[in-house]
Design a protein around this motif. Structure first.
Motif, PDB file in Angstrom:
ATOM      1  N   UNK A 184     -67.513  41.294 -52.145  1.00 61.94           N
ATOM      2  CA  UNK A 184     -66.378  42.205 -52.068  1.00 61.94           C
ATOM      3  C   UNK A 184     -65.274  41.745 -53.000  1.00 61.94           C
ATOM      4  N   UNK A 185     -64.150  42.434 -52.925  1.00 65.62           N
ATOM      5  CA  UNK A 185     -62.981  42.032 -53.699  1.00 65.62           C
ATOM      6  C   UNK A 185     -61.730  42.448 -52.947  1.00 65.62           C
ATOM      7  N   UNK A 186     -60.624  41.830 -53.289  1.00 62.27           N
ATOM      8  CA  UNK A 186     -59.351  42.184 -52.659  1.00 62.27           C
ATOM      9  C   UNK A 186     -58.337  42.550 -53.726  1.00 62.27           C
ATOM     10  N   UNK A 187     -57.480  43.504 -53.360  1.00 63.73           N
ATOM     11  CA  UNK A 187     -56.375  43.909 -54.223  1.00 63.73           C
ATOM     12  C   UNK A 187     -55.086  43.297 -53.690  1.00 63.73           C
ATOM     13  N   UNK A 188     -54.182  43.024 -54.597  1.00 65.02           N
ATOM     14  CA  UNK A 188     -52.905  42.436 -54.211  1.00 65.02           C
ATOM     15  C   UNK A 188     -52.195  43.277 -53.158  1.00 65.02           C
ATOM     16  N   UNK A 246     -54.317  41.265 -60.373  1.00 67.88           N
ATOM     17  CA  UNK A 246     -54.078  42.127 -59.213  1.00 67.88           C
ATOM     18  C   UNK A 246     -55.285  42.231 -58.287  1.00 67.88           C
ATOM     19  N   UNK A 247     -56.442  41.728 -58.735  1.00 69.90           N
ATOM     20  CA  UNK A 247     -57.650  41.738 -57.912  1.00 69.90           C
ATOM     21  C   UNK A 247     -58.394  40.421 -58.117  1.00 69.90           C
ATOM     22  N   UNK A 248     -59.137  40.019 -57.080  1.00 67.99           N
ATOM     23  CA  UNK A 248     -60.011  38.849 -57.191  1.00 67.99           C
ATOM     24  C   UNK A 248     -61.297  39.114 -56.414  1.00 67.99           C
ATOM     25  N   UNK A 249     -62.431  38.619 -56.929  1.00 69.77           N
ATOM     26  CA  UNK A 249     -63.692  38.791 -56.202  1.00 69.77           C
ATOM     27  C   UNK A 249     -63.822  37.788 -55.068  1.00 69.77           C
ATOM     28  N   UNK A 250     -64.614  38.157 -54.079  1.00 68.75           N
ATOM     29  CA  UNK A 250     -64.973  37.243 -52.997  1.00 68.75           C
ATOM     30  C   UNK A 250     -66.456  36.945 -53.149  1.00 68.75           C
ATOM     31  N   UNK A 251     -66.784  35.668 -53.276  1.00 67.29           N
ATOM     32  CA  UNK A 251     -68.158  35.258 -53.567  1.00 67.29           C
ATOM     33  C   UNK A 251     -68.665  34.330 -52.469  1.00 67.29           C
ATOM     34  N   UNK A 257     -54.719  33.772 -51.466  1.00 64.70           N
ATOM     35  CA  UNK A 257     -55.145  34.732 -52.480  1.00 64.70           C
ATOM     36  C   UNK A 257     -53.957  35.249 -53.283  1.00 64.70           C
ATOM     37  N   UNK A 258     -52.856  35.529 -52.607  1.00 63.67           N
ATOM     38  CA  UNK A 258     -51.661  36.016 -53.294  1.00 63.67           C
ATOM     39  C   UNK A 258     -51.090  34.958 -54.235  1.00 63.67           C
ATOM     40  N   UNK A 274     -60.361  30.073 -66.467  1.00 63.37           N
ATOM     41  CA  UNK A 274     -59.238  29.693 -65.607  1.00 63.37           C
ATOM     42  C   UNK A 274     -59.232  30.390 -64.255  1.00 63.37           C
ATOM     43  N   UNK A 275     -59.894  31.538 -64.147  1.00 61.06           N
ATOM     44  CA  UNK A 275     -59.844  32.328 -62.913  1.00 61.06           C
ATOM     45  C   UNK A 275     -61.103  32.081 -62.086  1.00 61.06           C
ATOM     46  N   UNK A 276     -60.906  31.816 -60.805  1.00 64.18           N
ATOM     47  CA  UNK A 276     -62.020  31.510 -59.911  1.00 64.18           C
ATOM     48  C   UNK A 276     -62.045  32.496 -58.743  1.00 64.18           C
ATOM     49  N   UNK A 277     -63.208  32.677 -58.113  1.00 65.49           N
ATOM     50  CA  UNK A 277     -63.315  33.642 -57.014  1.00 65.49           C
ATOM     51  C   UNK A 277     -62.774  33.080 -55.707  1.00 65.49           C
ATOM     52  N   UNK A 278     -62.602  33.977 -54.753  1.00 67.60           N
ATOM     53  CA  UNK A 278     -62.199  33.598 -53.405  1.00 67.60           C
ATOM     54  C   UNK A 278     -63.430  33.435 -52.522  1.00 67.60           C
ATOM     55  N   UNK A 279     -63.210  32.781 -51.367  1.00 63.66           N
ATOM     56  CA  UNK A 279     -64.221  32.715 -50.311  1.00 63.66           C
ATOM     57  C   UNK A 279     -63.746  33.571 -49.146  1.00 63.66           C
ATOM     58  N   UNK A 280     -64.666  33.994 -48.310  1.00 61.87           N
ATOM     59  CA  UNK A 280     -64.300  34.814 -47.155  1.00 61.87           C
ATOM     60  C   UNK A 280     -63.269  34.117 -46.272  1.00 61.87           C
ATOM     61  N   UNK A 281     -63.350  32.802 -46.217  1.00 60.67           N
ATOM     62  CA  UNK A 281     -62.478  32.033 -45.326  1.00 60.67           C
ATOM     63  C   UNK A 281     -61.073  31.826 -45.884  1.00 60.67           C
TER      64      UNK A 281
END
Length: 220
Positions: free
Chosen positions: A45-49, A33-38, A23-24, A10-17
Motif C-alpha cells: 500500500x501507500x500513504x498520502x500526507x 507527499x506519498x510513501x510506499x509501505x513495504x 511517516x510525516x 535517499x528515500x526509503x519505504x515505510x513499514x506497517x508498524x
C-alpha cells in the motif's frame, strides 16, 4: 529512459508498524507527499500526507491506500509514462517494482526532473524558437521539414495550449543551430507567427534582438 534509472538513493519505504507521526517526519525531510509501505519485499500500500494529518498517533497500516497498481510502476516503464501517471494521480513519488512485483525503490519528481534534464536535448547547444499556431494547423512534420530545409534539426519540442477560443498553441522548439535567421524567415514565410527566439540573428545586436523577442512573447 526507464524507471530503474531514476530510483532515489535517499528515500526509503515505510513499514506497517510505522506511526503516522514518523511517516510525516520522513515526508517533510524528503519533501514528498506519498510513501510506499513495504512488507516482505512487496508493496502492500501507500500513504498520502493529507491522510496522516491529525492522526499522528495511529499506525500507517490503518491509514494506507491498498491500490498498489495505482502507485507502482514496472522498472522498465518509460519516462513519458511515469510523468503521465504522476500527473494523472497528482503524485510526486512512485514505487518501482520488478517483473515479480518485488519492490526496487522510489522515484521522486525531484530526482526524475534532475536526471531527465541532465540527459535531455535541452542541455545541448542550440537556439530556441516559440511559434504560435492554431491546433488545426499544427503539423510537426511540416515544421521539421522547414527547419531541416535550412540545415537545422529539432532536438526538443514542447507544446502549450493557450486554451482560447481559437485553440491556439505555443510550440517551443529547440534546434541544434545557434543562428536561425533563415529558419525564422522560412517559418514566417509559411505563415507561422514567431513569438520568441533567443537566437542571435545579428552578433552586433543580439541583446536588442533577444529583448525584442522577449517583450513580444510576454505580450502575447
Amino acid at each position: 529512459m526507464f524507471a530503474k534509472q531514476f530510483i532515489s538513493n535517499e528515500i526509503f519505504p515505510l513499514k506497517k508498524s510505522d506511526s503516522a507521526e514518523s511517516a510525516l517526519l520522513f515526508m517533510e525531510d524528503w519533501q514528498v507527499k506519498q510513501l510506499p509501505i513495504v512488507e516482505s519485499g512487496k508493496v502492500v500500500g501507500f500513504v498520502r500526507e493529507k491522510s496522516l494529518l491529525d492522526k499522528e498517533d495511529q499506525k500507517v497500516e490503518l491509514l494506507m491506500d491498498q491500490q498498489t497498481e495505482v502507485y507502482t510502476v514496472h522498472e522498465h516503464t518509460h519516462i513519458f509514462e511515469i510523468w503521465g501517471k504522476m500527473n494523472t494521480y497528482e503524485f510526486n513519488t512512485l514505487a518501482v517494482v520488478n517483473a515479480d512485483t518485488i519492490y526496487q525503490g522510489v522515484i521522486s519528481v525531484k530526482d526524475l526532473s534532475l536526471v531527465s534534464f541532465a540527459h535531455s536535448a535541452l542541455t545541448q547547444e542550440g537556439s530556441i524558437i516559440v511559434i504560435e499556431v492554431s491546433a488545426i494547423q499544427y503539423s510537426v512534420a511540416e515544421i521539421s521539414r522547414i527547419c531541416e530545409s535550412n540545415e537545422a534539426k529539432i532536438i526538443h519540442l514542447m507544446i502549450e495550449s493557450l486554451k482560447d477560443a481559437d485553440n491556439t498553441l505555443h510550440v517551443s522548439i529547440k534546434l541544434n543551430k545557434l543562428y536561425l535567421t533563415h529558419v525564422l524567415a522560412s517559418l514566417e514565410r509559411f505563415g507561422y507567427s514567431i513569438v520568441y527566439t533567443n537566437s542571435p540573428t545579428d552578433p552586433n545586436h543580439s541583446l536588442d534582438d533577444r529583448y525584442t523577442w522577449l517583450v513580444k512573447y510576454l505580450n502575447t
